[in-house]
Write a protein that holds these residues in place. Structure first.
Motif, PDB file in Angstrom:
ATOM      1  N   ASP A   1      25.414   3.099  73.925  1.00 62.84           N
ATOM      2  CA  ASP A   1      24.589   1.992  74.413  1.00 62.84           C
ATOM      3  C   ASP A   1      23.099   2.314  74.347  1.00 62.84           C
ATOM      4  N   SER A   2      22.745   3.609  74.315  1.00 65.10           N
ATOM      5  CA  SER A   2      21.338   3.980  74.184  1.00 65.10           C
ATOM      6  C   SER A   2      20.808   3.665  72.788  1.00 65.10           C
ATOM      7  N   GLY A   3      21.713   3.461  71.848  1.00 66.84           N
ATOM      8  CA  GLY A   3      21.327   3.213  70.464  1.00 66.84           C
ATOM      9  C   GLY A   3      21.561   4.388  69.554  1.00 66.84           C
ATOM     10  N   ALA A   4      22.268   5.396  70.027  1.00 67.36           N
ATOM     11  CA  ALA A   4      22.591   6.547  69.179  1.00 67.36           C
ATOM     12  C   ALA A   4      23.298   6.087  67.906  1.00 67.36           C
ATOM     13  N   HIS A   5      22.992   6.752  66.811  1.00 70.16           N
ATOM     14  CA  HIS A   5      23.632   6.432  65.541  1.00 70.16           C
ATOM     15  C   HIS A   5      25.002   7.084  65.419  1.00 70.16           C
ATOM     16  N   GLY A   6      25.337   7.905  66.392  1.00 67.46           N
ATOM     17  CA  GLY A   6      26.640   8.543  66.408  1.00 67.46           C
ATOM     18  C   GLY A   6      26.760   9.474  67.596  1.00 67.46           C
ATOM     19  N   ILE A   7      27.948  10.027  67.760  1.00 67.17           N
ATOM     20  CA  ILE A   7      28.205  10.967  68.847  1.00 67.17           C
ATOM     21  C   ILE A   7      28.912  12.187  68.304  1.00 67.17           C
ATOM     22  N   LEU A   8      28.764  13.288  69.023  1.00 66.78           N
ATOM     23  CA  LEU A   8      29.528  14.505  68.767  1.00 66.78           C
ATOM     24  C   LEU A   8      30.223  14.857  70.066  1.00 66.78           C
ATOM     25  N   VAL A   9      31.543  14.930  70.023  1.00 67.07           N
ATOM     26  CA  VAL A   9      32.334  15.172  71.231  1.00 67.07           C
ATOM     27  C   VAL A   9      32.905  16.587  71.179  1.00 67.07           C
ATOM     28  N   PRO A  10      32.581  17.419  72.177  1.00 69.28           N
ATOM     29  CA  PRO A  10      33.019  18.813  72.163  1.00 69.28           C
ATOM     30  C   PRO A  10      34.399  19.015  72.786  1.00 69.28           C
ATOM     31  N   VAL A  11      34.920  20.203  72.619  1.00 68.73           N
ATOM     32  CA  VAL A  11      36.090  20.728  73.320  1.00 68.73           C
ATOM     33  C   VAL A  11      37.326  19.846  73.188  1.00 68.73           C
ATOM     34  N   LEU A  12      37.594  19.366  71.980  1.00 67.88           N
ATOM     35  CA  LEU A  12      38.864  18.673  71.765  1.00 67.88           C
ATOM     36  C   LEU A  12      40.020  19.664  71.845  1.00 67.88           C
ATOM     37  N   GLU A  13      41.152  19.185  72.328  1.00 71.23           N
ATOM     38  CA  GLU A  13      42.351  20.018  72.393  1.00 71.23           C
ATOM     39  C   GLU A  13      43.514  19.411  71.609  1.00 71.23           C
ATOM     40  N   THR A  14      43.643  18.079  71.662  1.00 73.10           N
ATOM     41  CA  THR A  14      44.834  17.424  71.128  1.00 73.10           C
ATOM     42  C   THR A  14      44.486  16.223  70.263  1.00 73.10           C
ATOM     43  N   VAL A  15      45.488  15.737  69.564  1.00 71.01           N
ATOM     44  CA  VAL A  15      45.334  14.505  68.802  1.00 71.01           C
ATOM     45  C   VAL A  15      45.014  13.342  69.737  1.00 71.01           C
ATOM     46  N   LYS A  16      45.636  13.317  70.896  1.00 74.14           N
ATOM     47  CA  LYS A  16      45.360  12.253  71.863  1.00 74.14           C
ATOM     48  C   LYS A  16      43.896  12.261  72.284  1.00 74.14           C
ATOM     49  N   ASP A  17      43.308  13.445  72.425  1.00 72.97           N
ATOM     50  CA  ASP A  17      41.888  13.515  72.751  1.00 72.97           C
ATOM     51  C   ASP A  17      41.058  12.787  71.697  1.00 72.97           C
ATOM     52  N   ALA A  18      41.385  13.007  70.433  1.00 79.06           N
ATOM     53  CA  ALA A  18      40.658  12.343  69.344  1.00 79.06           C
ATOM     54  C   ALA A  18      40.880  10.838  69.380  1.00 79.06           C
ATOM     55  N   GLU A  19      42.105  10.424  69.649  1.00 81.33           N
ATOM     56  CA  GLU A  19      42.400   8.990  69.735  1.00 81.33           C
ATOM     57  C   GLU A  19      41.635   8.349  70.889  1.00 81.33           C
ATOM     58  N   ASP A  20      41.517   9.062  72.002  1.00 82.17           N
ATOM     59  CA  ASP A  20      40.783   8.538  73.155  1.00 82.17           C
ATOM     60  C   ASP A  20      39.292   8.396  72.839  1.00 82.17           C
ATOM     61  N   VAL A  21      38.749   9.356  72.103  1.00 81.28           N
ATOM     62  CA  VAL A  21      37.338   9.282  71.704  1.00 81.28           C
ATOM     63  C   VAL A  21      37.092   8.037  70.868  1.00 81.28           C
ATOM     64  N   VAL A  22      37.950   7.804  69.894  1.00 85.40           N
ATOM     65  CA  VAL A  22      37.798   6.631  69.034  1.00 85.40           C
ATOM     66  C   VAL A  22      37.937   5.352  69.850  1.00 85.40           C
ATOM     67  N   ARG A  23      38.895   5.323  70.742  1.00 92.22           N
ATOM     68  CA  ARG A  23      39.117   4.130  71.559  1.00 92.22           C
ATOM     69  C   ARG A  23      37.871   3.793  72.387  1.00 92.22           C
ATOM     70  N   SER A  24      37.214   4.816  72.915  1.00 91.37           N
ATOM     71  CA  SER A  24      36.024   4.590  73.740  1.00 91.37           C
ATOM     72  C   SER A  24      34.788   4.265  72.911  1.00 91.37           C
ATOM     73  N   SER A  25      34.855   4.546  71.608  1.00 87.07           N
ATOM     74  CA  SER A  25      33.696   4.376  70.735  1.00 87.07           C
ATOM     75  C   SER A  25      33.677   3.050  69.995  1.00 87.07           C
ATOM     76  N   LYS A  26      34.806   2.362  69.966  1.00 87.22           N
ATOM     77  CA  LYS A  26      34.933   1.167  69.140  1.00 87.22           C
ATOM     78  C   LYS A  26      35.103  -0.078  69.998  1.00 87.22           C
ATOM     79  N   PHE A  27      34.523  -1.167  69.521  1.00 87.30           N
ATOM     80  CA  PHE A  27      34.752  -2.460  70.150  1.00 87.30           C
ATOM     81  C   PHE A  27      36.148  -2.966  69.777  1.00 87.30           C
ATOM     82  N   PRO A  28      36.734  -3.873  70.597  1.00 84.96           N
ATOM     83  CA  PRO A  28      38.022  -4.467  70.249  1.00 84.96           C
ATOM     84  C   PRO A  28      37.946  -5.130  68.875  1.00 84.96           C
ATOM     85  N   PRO A  29      39.039  -5.117  68.109  1.00 88.91           N
ATOM     86  CA  PRO A  29      40.380  -4.664  68.505  1.00 88.91           C
ATOM     87  C   PRO A  29      40.641  -3.179  68.263  1.00 88.91           C
ATOM     88  N   MET A  30      39.666  -2.449  67.691  1.00 87.67           N
ATOM     89  CA  MET A  30      39.884  -1.035  67.404  1.00 87.67           C
ATOM     90  C   MET A  30      39.836  -0.166  68.657  1.00 87.67           C
TER      91      MET A  30
END
Length: 268
Positions: free
Chosen positions: A88-117
């Motif tokens: 929301d600040s206008g960042a052109h992207g994010i870098l998310v640290p300390v992933l552990e699982t595939v679900k972590d990656a799916e959660d990151v994408v879910r929080s980063s995308k507008f519906p329906p993605m």
């Protein structure tokens, strides 16, 4: 949006995108960093380990974007509210640290995308002005409308995740295949410690090199990009030759220390 996102343009073209790394607060510092090198494509705003608060992050994002350098925010953690604040600040992207699982990656994408993605909430007032394409000779500029931001954001922001834990490394092929992940980013120091092969004396052993190579291979197989943390332009260029395209070049604290040390050594 894609035209203004310098990092994404380089990655989509298959070209190395070189970046700076800001850990200290202050927009004067941001402008000095961004204007010091014409080939700085992105600036990492480090909220995980840096001395940067939420309000400082907003100001640094704006300053970098105004210099035609893509601001990328490393959030403290992959929590939805942290990702929301960064984007929301206008960042052109994010870098998310300390992933552990595939679900972590799916959660990151879910929080980063507008519906329906995904399920990101919509409020573009601060973000739209950070995607004005820079013109060398001035002229009229046109900010995005809120509707345009909504329609373009899902395909125009860079979502990068760090592969720095043993668990993430073990699942790196599956993480790379998560739709919406654009970059697998390696922190060699963290990954080395995690797998029991830390960097000693500035050098990594063969086991760590193979681990890093496996990240790059997973990214290539999934059709996405790999990036890596580097402390120098020489290292960044060498890793680019190996297929890593989102590579840091200098961190403010390291660069300042080296510059001051070198300057004072001349007085002895």
């Amino acid at each position: 949006m894609q035209a203004a996102n310098r990092l994404q343009k380089s990655l989509k073209a298959g070209n190395p995108a070189y970046g700076g790394w800001q850990m200290l607060p202050g927009t004067n510092l941001t402008r000095v960093l961004c204007r010091a090198a014409s080939n700085m494509d992105w600036l990492l705003v480090d909220m995980e380990h840096g001395n940067i608060s939420d309000d400082s992050m907003h100001e640094i994002v704006a300053a970098a974007a105004a210099c035609a350098v893509s601001p990328i925010v490393r959030v403290v953690d992959g929590q939805p509210w942290m990702i929301k604040r960064a984007l929301d600040s206008g960042a052109h992207g994010i870098l998310v640290p300390v992933l552990e699982t595939v679900k972590d990656a799916e959660d990151v994408v879910r929080s980063s995308k507008f519906p329906p993605m995904g399920n990101r909430g919509f409020e573009p007032l601060l973000a739209v002005e950070k995607f004005v394409e820079q013109h060398a000779h001035g002229g009229n500029v046109k900010e995005l409308s809120g509707r345009e931001y909504l329609e373009q954001a899902n395909n125009s922001l860079v979502i990068a995740v760090q592969i720095e834990t043993q668990s993430a490394l073990e699942h790196v092929k599956e993480i790379a295949m998560v739709p919406g992940v654009d970059v697998l980013f390696v922190g060699p120091f963290d990954l080395g410690v995690s797998i029991g092969h830390p960097i000693v004396g500035g050098k990594m052993d063969a086991t760590l090199e193979l681990a890093i190579q496996s990240v790059q291979e997973a990214a290539r197989a999934a059709g996405i990009k790999a990036g890596i943390y580097c402390d120098s332009g020489e290292d960044a260029r060498e890793w680019a030759a190996k297929g890593f395209l989102m590579n840091s070049v200098v961190t403010d604290m390291i660069g300042l220390r080296e510059m001051v040390s070198q300057s004072f050594s001349s007085t002895r």
